[in-house]
Enzyme design. Structure first.
Site, PDB file in Angstrom:
ATOM      1  N   HIS A 306       0.839  -1.206   0.000  1.00  0.00           N
ATOM      2  CA  HIS A 306       0.000   0.000   0.000  1.00  0.00           C
ATOM      3  C   HIS A 306       0.873   1.254   0.000  1.00  0.00           C
ATOM      4  O   HIS A 306       0.698   2.163  -0.823  1.00  0.00           O
ATOM      5  CB  HIS A 306      -0.921  -0.044   1.230  1.00  0.00           C
ATOM      6  N   GLU A 307       1.825   1.291   0.927  1.00  0.00           N
ATOM      7  CA  GLU A 307       2.691   2.475   1.007  1.00  0.00           C
ATOM      8  C   GLU A 307       3.583   2.591  -0.230  1.00  0.00           C
ATOM      9  O   GLU A 307       3.874   3.706  -0.694  1.00  0.00           O
ATOM     10  CB  GLU A 307       3.547   2.423   2.272  1.00  0.00           C
ATOM     11  N   HIS A 310       1.875   4.228  -3.040  1.00  0.00           N
ATOM     12  CA  HIS A 310       1.821   5.681  -2.851  1.00  0.00           C
ATOM     13  C   HIS A 310       3.007   6.410  -3.481  1.00  0.00           C
ATOM     14  O   HIS A 310       2.923   7.612  -3.745  1.00  0.00           O
ATOM     15  CB  HIS A 310       1.816   6.009  -1.355  1.00  0.00           C
ATOM     16  N   GLU A 329      -5.414   7.392  -1.642  1.00  0.00           N
ATOM     17  CA  GLU A 329      -5.705   6.325  -0.672  1.00  0.00           C
ATOM     18  C   GLU A 329      -6.499   5.175  -1.273  1.00  0.00           C
ATOM     19  O   GLU A 329      -6.239   4.012  -0.981  1.00  0.00           O
ATOM     20  CB  GLU A 329      -6.427   6.901   0.548  1.00  0.00           C
TER      21      GLU A 329
END
Length: 856
Positions: A306-307, A310, A329
């Site tokens: 997830h990060e 980003h 997000e």
């Protein structure tokens, strides 16, 4: 503080006026160690900002939250700090076309996880620092223009205590006692980062050669407190990191743009993780001190990916304002699971997504505070509260639906064009829709209006007409809540299941179709053999609440455990849970299903989610006069499964934790005590330190373990983690004096750190202690307005949500909540939102209790 809550209108005006060319930030952190003479600790922060003004002679402001400012100069002219600085903003008058602002300030170390957090490890006295800024706390560390669309390159330098290492977004080196870091690419203020301290640091590297022959080398690093080093499985962290980098390079066709890739696991963290480019920060609970199930490793991998997503969605291309928070997000949440399935060992991650992640979205989307995925964010307080289940999990679910709608290839090609077109810039909704329209050939306007710009969740129910044991017609009915009546286009798969002679439920027909309007006939299923179960949204393509026709529900009551497909089973469990929350299924019936079929659940993440839901069903949704009966049934069933589980298995561990959390009868508590003392054992069950605390919690809550027992356990585990467990156990004891002390520590004092506030609240509110905590309902409503004004927003949110008297589940509490809302119409909108959400949960619980009582 006046000026602290930046509004969208102010941000737009400032972005139209200013453009930032660069920052130089110098932090002196040597004050982090040594005596503080009882005074609040501060550190020196000197910032130089070079920026342009499109209207020479105009006025604007810079952001800074600090105890004091030593000096301010603008374009070489010294300004009177007492006049231009009000505690949150620095007034800037008569700007030139080219400007240089220098601010020398004393900034405060944080104990709330906002800004520069200072943590003292009780195990060895070492001090650890890290920053956390989202959405707007970098202004607690250095002067800046705190909004996402004023991007700029940053150069940081840090003076740290001797023996420390410091890290930032860019690569660093130490010269004459000063850590100097390479200039970053243009990034937003909220994703800058500094970590400093005697961290345990492990290194690795990643290399990739692209089709054009160029090679990308990325230095990798991972760090944690020294006390956690024996538990740190950095090899697995690096494995997932490398798999993720390969996956995103293959799918995004844009090389990782930020040089190195460090990952810091830090103490007392408010979030799961934060996507600072080149230096991602995580909560240290992702380093496991004891045995955990594969669900925990899968969750960690999901967060790592997830990060990492980003780095492209959010860091390279950033939303212009927090209205479009979903642009980073939702995509990162989707990509975390997409990458987990596509690149790592966690091939069943979509099951976890369907069962656990979407549950968060369904709850948030039925609250009175629900909002479109593209939200109306008026100010920073709104932004803080919108890091919610809609922005993350609903957005990700809708993106999964979008992939089904436009096709995976078109979706990924749209992402590639988006990165190349908007690299190092800021975007809005239309920018993404434009590229997706190009790549898919679909008109995205109607899809966006239905899915991104409206709120609420639809319910899909099958309607089956049979003739001669065949399907004469199968239709899908779509409903919406009165408050949000939008019916949406859904791309769904409808699955038909039948019972085999061996009792298995297996799919024998599947059709994908587009559901639109209130009733859609699935023509391709006409003539099919009559099903025992119809599963709308099979394979979890869309975002909806699944309902069942009467025959399907009867089948599940008798044969849920026979579903051979784990995703189908997870979807059915989720649907049954939503029915329980909506007071369509009595809580005792849901608990009976868990007792009957959870032992056959192969997916450990689904099993642990069932355990969590079952607690809510018993504590919140069951009729009060049935709770004792239900609790005894759960404890008996949990112990039976604990003893039956394979020795040493993760299912055994899950059932052990569930048994401990349900234990209340004297024999069950005695067993927990004997397991702690080592006077009895269960084959294969290793009672490690984390499991010891899990067993001690209920013993404390039921008065079996007193303060001396808890103190002895802390002596065994005199660590930061042990301290949090100790605080929770102390606050859980069934004593009026204990509750008064815990209340005072959280509400009347602000000396506890964010982590200990959280632990104290967790211990204070015990389902078995409703009478003890009843007097605090009135105190809660008397205190929250003051608390919201006095505390930081993070601590305010923790207290307002955590101490709401949810367990005082009576109409009188609902009336008291309504009275507070009526008397505080002018209270901060963010505070009212939290109270409204808690009120809605309470009203839902009362409806569910009424339904459960009818079943009795």
């Amino acid at each position: 503080m006046p000026g602290e809550n930046l509004s969208r209108d102010e941000a737009r005006e400032r972005a139209a006026l200013l453009s930032v060319e660069g920052y130089d930030v110098s932090l002196d952190l040597r004050s982090a160690v040594g005596d503080a003479d009882g005074e609040p600790r501060t550190f020196r922060s000197v910032t130089t900002i070079r920026f342009r003004c499109n209207e020479p002679g105009a006025s604007s402001f810079a952001d800074l939250i600090a105890p004091s400012v030593t000096a301010v100069s603008l374009n070489g002219k010294d300004l009177d700090a007492s006049e231009v600085f009000d505690g949150a903003r620095i007034a800037l008058e008569d700007l030139a076309a080219e400007n240089e602002l220098v601010v020398d300030a004393q900034c405060a170390y944080s104990r709330t996880g906002e800004g520069l957090h200072r943590f003292v490890d009780p195990e060895d006295g070492e001090v650890y620092l890290y920053t956390q800024y989202e959405p707007a706390d970098s202004r607690r560390v250095f002067a800046n223009f705190e909004q996402p669309d004023l991007k700029a390159p940053f150069r940081f330098e840090v003076r740290a205590p001797e023996g420390w290492t410091a890290w930032s977004n860019g690569a660093g080196e130490i010269t004459d006692g000063v850590w100097k870091f390479a200039e970053t690419k243009p990034i937003s203020t909220y994703i800058t980062c500094v970590v400093a301290g005697p961290y345990h640091y492990v290194t690795d590297s990643y290399s990739r050669t692209f089709a054009d022959g160029t090679t990308l080398e990325i230095p990798l690093g991972a760090m944690c407190r020294k006390g956690l080093a024996p538990h740190f499985d950095a090899d697995d962290v690096f494995l997932v990191t490398k798999q993720g980098l390969d996956f995103f390079h293959e799918n995004f066709d844009y090389p990782y743009p930020f040089g190195k890739y460090d990952q810091a696991f830090v103490p007392e963290y408010n979030l799961g993780a934060m996507e600072n480019p080149g230096l991602v920060t995580f909560r240290e609970e992702y380093i496991f001190r004891g045995k955990v199930t594969q669900a925990s490793y899968e969750a960690r991998a999901n967060v790592i990916l997830h990060e990492m997503a980003h780095m492209w969605f959010g860091d390279l291309v950033t939303m212009a304002w927090w209205d479009d928070l979903w642009l980073k997000e939702s995509f990162a949440d989707f990509m975390g699971t997409f990458g987990n399935v596509g690149a790592t060992r966690f091939k069943d991650a979509w099951i976890t997504f369907a069962n656990r992640r979407k549950a968060w979205a369904y709850r948030a989307d039925q609250l009175p505070s629900t909002h479109p995925i593209t939200a109306d964010i008026r100010d920073l307080q709104d932004a803080k509260l919108n890091f919610d289940g809609i922005t993350y999990a609903k957005g990700a679910s809708v993106l999964k639906q979008l992939v089904a709608y436009v096709g995976q290839d078109a979706f990924l090609e749209g992402a590639r064009r988006y990165f190349k077109r908007h690299a190092y810039g800021n975007t809005r909704l239309g920018d993404l829709l434009s590229v997706l329209g190009e790549t898919s050939g679909r008109d995205m306007t109607a899809w966006s209006r239905s899915w991104l710009q409206t709120a609420g969740v639809n319910a899909l129910t099958p309607q089956v007409l049979l003739e001669d044991s065949r399907v004469a017609e199968l239709a899908v009915l779509q409903e919406a809540a009165e408050s949000h009546p939008e019916l949406r286009p859904h791309r769904v798969a409808v699955g038909l299941y039948r019972l085999t002679e061996g009792g298995a439920l297996e799919r024998y027909a599947r059709v994908e179709t587009d559901v639109e309007g209130p009733r859609t006939v699935v023509a391709d299923l006409a003539g099919a053999e009559a099903p025992d179960l119809v599963l709308v949204n099979d394979d979890d393509l869309t975002y909806c609440k699944i309902r069942f026709d009467a025959a399907s529900l009867d089948t599940l009551r008798e044969h849920l455990g026979g579903l051979t497909d784990p995703l189908a089973r997870a979807l059915c469990w989720s649907a049954l849970w939503n029915m329980t929350r909506d007071a369509l299924l009595p809580a005792r019936d849901f608990i009976a299903l868990v007792l009957r079929f959870a032992s056959r659940e192969s997916d450990i993440g689904v099993l642990q989610m069932l355990h969590a839901w079952t607690h809510t069903a018993l504590d919140r949704y069951a009729a009060p006069d049935w709770r004792a009966t239900g609790g005894a049934l759960l404890a008996e069933g949990a112990l039976r499964q604990l003893r039956a589980a394979d020795a040493g298995s993760e299912h055994q561990l899950a059932w052990a934790r569930f048994f401990a959390s349900t234990a209340s009868a004297e024999p069950d508590l005695a067993l927990l005590k004997d397991l702690l003392d080592g006077t009895t054992s269960i084959e294969g069950l290793e009672v490690d330190q984390e499991l010891r605390w899990a067993f001690l919690g209920p013993l404390a809550a039921h008065g079996v373990a007193d303060e001396s027992v808890i103190a002895a356990e802390l002596a065994r585990d005199d660590t930061a983690s042990g301290k949090r467990h100790q605080v929770r156990c102390l606050a859980a004891r069934p004593s009026a004096a204990v509750k008064a002390q815990a209340w005072a520590q959280v509400v009347e004092s602000d000396t506890l750190s964010n982590a200990l506030v959280e632990a104290t609240i967790a211990g204070f509110d015990q389902p078995s202690q409703r009478e003890l905590t009843a007097p605090y309902a009135e105190k809660y409503f008397a205190a929250i307005d003051r608390l919201w004004q006095e505390r930081s927003i993070q601590i305010g949110m923790d207290i307002v949500s955590g101490l709401f008297p949810a367990l005082q589940d009576r109409p009188e509490t609902l009336a008291a909540t309504d009275a507070w809302l009526a008397a505080h119409e002018e209270a901060a909108p963010a505070l009212r939102r939290l109270v409204l959400e808690a009120r809605d949960d309470l009203a839902r619980a009362l409806r569910a209790q009424e339904r459960d009582a009818q079943a009795g």
